[in-house]
Scaffold this active site. Sequence first.
Site, PDB file in Angstrom:
ATOM      1  N   PHE A 124       0.981  -1.956  -0.077  1.00 17.56           N
ATOM      2  CA  PHE A 124      -0.417   0.049   0.186  1.00 17.56           C
ATOM      3  C   PHE A 124       0.972   0.857   0.016  1.00 17.56           C
ATOM      4  O   PHE A 124       1.848   1.570   1.167  1.00 17.56           O
ATOM      5  CB  PHE A 124      -0.806   0.421   1.105  1.00 17.56           C
ATOM      6  CG  PHE A 124      -1.801   0.926   1.334  1.00 17.56           C
ATOM      7  CD1 PHE A 124      -3.258   0.792   0.580  1.00 17.56           C
ATOM      8  CD2 PHE A 124      -1.783   2.039   1.705  1.00 17.56           C
ATOM      9  CE1 PHE A 124      -4.035   1.542   1.019  1.00 17.56           C
ATOM     10  CE2 PHE A 124      -2.815   2.629   1.678  1.00 17.56           C
ATOM     11  CZ  PHE A 124      -4.491   2.968   1.083  1.00 17.56           C
ATOM     12  N   ASP A 188       1.212  -4.725   9.090  1.00 16.92           N
ATOM     13  CA  ASP A 188       0.139  -4.172   8.663  1.00 16.92           C
ATOM     14  C   ASP A 188      -0.974  -4.513   9.373  1.00 16.92           C
ATOM     15  O   ASP A 188      -1.623  -5.513   7.811  1.00 16.92           O
ATOM     16  CB  ASP A 188       0.370  -2.754   7.680  1.00 16.92           C
ATOM     17  CG  ASP A 188      -0.624  -1.765   7.712  1.00 16.92           C
ATOM     18  OD1 ASP A 188      -1.467  -2.482   7.644  1.00 16.92           O
ATOM     19  OD2 ASP A 188      -0.260  -1.412   6.560  1.00 16.92           O
ATOM     20  N   TYR A 213     -10.613   2.143  10.066  1.00 17.68           N
ATOM     21  CA  TYR A 213     -12.757   3.020   9.233  1.00 17.68           C
ATOM     22  C   TYR A 213     -12.691   1.620   8.148  1.00 17.68           C
ATOM     23  O   TYR A 213     -13.579   1.541   7.266  1.00 17.68           O
ATOM     24  CB  TYR A 213     -12.505   4.147   8.476  1.00 17.68           C
ATOM     25  CG  TYR A 213     -11.019   4.110   8.199  1.00 17.68           C
ATOM     26  CD1 TYR A 213     -10.532   4.155   6.876  1.00 17.68           C
ATOM     27  CD2 TYR A 213      -9.761   4.490   8.297  1.00 17.68           C
ATOM     28  CE1 TYR A 213      -9.559   3.796   5.844  1.00 17.68           C
ATOM     29  CE2 TYR A 213      -8.748   5.309   7.719  1.00 17.68           C
ATOM     30  CZ  TYR A 213      -8.806   4.791   6.913  1.00 17.68           C
ATOM     31  OH  TYR A 213      -7.218   4.634   5.454  1.00 17.68           O
ATOM     32  N   LYS A 214     -11.536   0.436   7.986  1.00 20.52           N
ATOM     33  CA  LYS A 214     -12.454  -0.405   7.197  1.00 20.52           C
ATOM     34  C   LYS A 214     -13.609  -1.442   7.802  1.00 20.52           C
ATOM     35  O   LYS A 214     -14.591  -1.332   7.885  1.00 20.52           O
ATOM     36  CB  LYS A 214     -10.847  -1.193   6.549  1.00 20.52           C
ATOM     37  CG  LYS A 214     -10.064   0.046   5.623  1.00 20.52           C
ATOM     38  CD  LYS A 214      -8.833  -0.115   5.235  1.00 20.52           C
ATOM     39  CE  LYS A 214      -8.076   0.377   4.451  1.00 20.52           C
ATOM     40  NZ  LYS A 214      -6.885   0.585   3.888  1.00 20.52           N
ATOM     41  N   ARG A 356     -11.999  -3.043  -7.726  1.00 20.21           N
ATOM     42  CA  ARG A 356     -11.964  -3.664  -6.694  1.00 20.21           C
ATOM     43  C   ARG A 356     -13.814  -4.119  -5.379  1.00 20.21           C
ATOM     44  O   ARG A 356     -13.958  -2.844  -5.847  1.00 20.21           O
ATOM     45  CB  ARG A 356     -10.563  -3.185  -5.789  1.00 20.21           C
ATOM     46  CG  ARG A 356     -10.284  -4.022  -4.425  1.00 20.21           C
ATOM     47  CD  ARG A 356      -9.096  -2.973  -3.706  1.00 20.21           C
ATOM     48  NE  ARG A 356     -10.027  -1.854  -2.856  1.00 20.21           N
ATOM     49  CZ  ARG A 356      -9.228  -1.207  -2.246  1.00 20.21           C
ATOM     50  NH1 ARG A 356      -7.683  -1.829  -1.677  1.00 20.21           N
ATOM     51  NH2 ARG A 356      -9.245  -0.474  -1.492  1.00 20.21           N
TER      52      ARG A 356
HETATM   53  C1  LIG Z   1      -6.075   1.607   4.194  1.00 24.00           C
HETATM   54  C2  LIG Z   1      -4.648   1.524   4.254  1.00 24.00           C
HETATM   55  C3  LIG Z   1      -3.929   2.439   5.667  1.00 24.00           C
HETATM   56  C4  LIG Z   1      -4.307   3.340   5.998  1.00 24.00           C
HETATM   57  O1  LIG Z   1      -3.563   4.733   6.445  1.00 24.00           O
HETATM   58  P1  LIG Z   1      -3.674   5.829   6.756  1.00 24.00           P
HETATM   59  O2  LIG Z   1      -2.527   6.602   7.321  1.00 24.00           O
HETATM   60  O3  LIG Z   1      -5.068   5.935   8.060  1.00 24.00           O
HETATM   61  O4  LIG Z   1      -4.958   6.237   5.711  1.00 24.00           O
HETATM   62  C5  LIG Z   1      -2.566   2.298   5.868  1.00 24.00           C
HETATM   63  N1  LIG Z   1      -1.602   0.761   4.958  1.00 24.00           N
HETATM   64  C6  LIG Z   1      -2.891   0.238   4.012  1.00 24.00           C
HETATM   65  C7  LIG Z   1      -2.496  -1.344   4.261  1.00 24.00           C
HETATM   66  C8  LIG Z   1      -3.929   0.118   4.418  1.00 24.00           C
HETATM   67  O5  LIG Z   1      -4.707  -0.740   4.358  1.00 24.00           O
END
Ligand SMILES: *Cc1c(COP(=O)(O)O)cnc(C)c1O
Length: 397
Positions: A124, A188, A213-214, A356
């Site tokens: 990511f 992560d 938030y996911k 997705r």
């Molecule tokens: C959604 C997500 C994030 C989100 O990062 P924020 O700093 O909270 O916006 C980070 N890493 C991964 C792998 C994600 O899926």
Amino acid sequence: MTSLDEARARDASDPLRHLRGEFDLPEGVIYLDGNSLGAPPRRALDRIAETARVEWRRGLVRSWNEAGWIDLPMSAGVKISRLIGARADETIVCDSVSVNLFKLATALLERSGYDALCIDATEFPTDQYVAEGAARFSGATPKRIENGEIPENAVLIKSLVHYKTAGIADMAASEREARRKNCLLIWDLSHATGLVEIDAKRDGARFAVGCGYKFLNGGPGAPAFVYVAREEAQSLNQPVSGWMGHAAPFEFSSYYAPAQGVYRFASGTPPILSLAALDAALDLFEDIDMRLMEEKARALGDFFLESLDGAPLTALASTPRRGGHVCVRGEDSYAIMQALIAKGVIGDFRAPDLMRFGFSPLYNTFEDAFRAADMLKRLLASGDWRAAQFRERRKVT
Ligand SMILES: *Cc1c(COP(=O)(O)O)cnc(C)c1O
């Protein structure tokens, strides 16, 4: 071939079916983007209203004590600990994933003296960007690796569930190899928490961050979390040493002294409205068997792909264990997704060319999967997605 009847039969025998009623989903929408922003649990909406109207409006500053605001980062952390196989006092809710990664990676680089911070080149993006920043800040070198390699004498950031392929990494095997190679692994858990079975203790994971938030459904911009095993936290110093991570913030001392354990990873004042929503949403997981969740997510994605049978699309290769989403490619994935959203089927687009579709086992049904696939097939057959309006790139995809 799948059918609507088959979808309904599978919904009728789904042991998690009672949970959909916990969510306030709009009429006429099939929501397949819970891996980006979870749908609102009714109890989270109520809790935001209560926190604002009663605790803030009437309680005012007294609510830090009387409504327990000051303890929320820890009490919400206890609920997340259960979901990731950590001990109760090993998780704190704070900041964003990006900020938490920065704090944890720099703390580990400082303590270990390692000069490499590694991350896979397909991770990511924010994780890669933070790895660059954290390495620069620490005087270390950011290194891109490939194919799940575990580096030697380094800190490594790694997703448990990949945001595109949805492949689930083998946490136990990675940790075993990491120990042999003196590699410190930061997991992560953003796309994994609240979706798959995670057992940090059993698998030997000591450090992790994750998203609120996911699949945890904490609401837009809900705070994230940090997990650090008890034995490790006492010797770590994070650089954003704010008062909320102080051992005694209200003594107003001139000098920093870190709080016990993972609580030192707190920095500034917690966002109470968001945190209260997340805390309420987390209660939905109280009695849930996470193996059932993982199985159902997989089954929903499979059913969706089967229902797409014959459509001019290619699915991204799958792995034996998969998280809560599937990706497919079409002739112009961006435009097709925009047109699909206009028809009420909400997924998202991930550059350069993927549609997705996320399946949240708490509220998505086999009927959702069937109807979404059916809509997508009709859209492709009609060619309606070719209209110019669907090609216009928006800020958030
Ligand atoms: C959604 C997500 C994030 C989100 O990062 P924020 O700093 O909270 O916006 C980070 N890493 C991964 C792998 C994600 O899926």
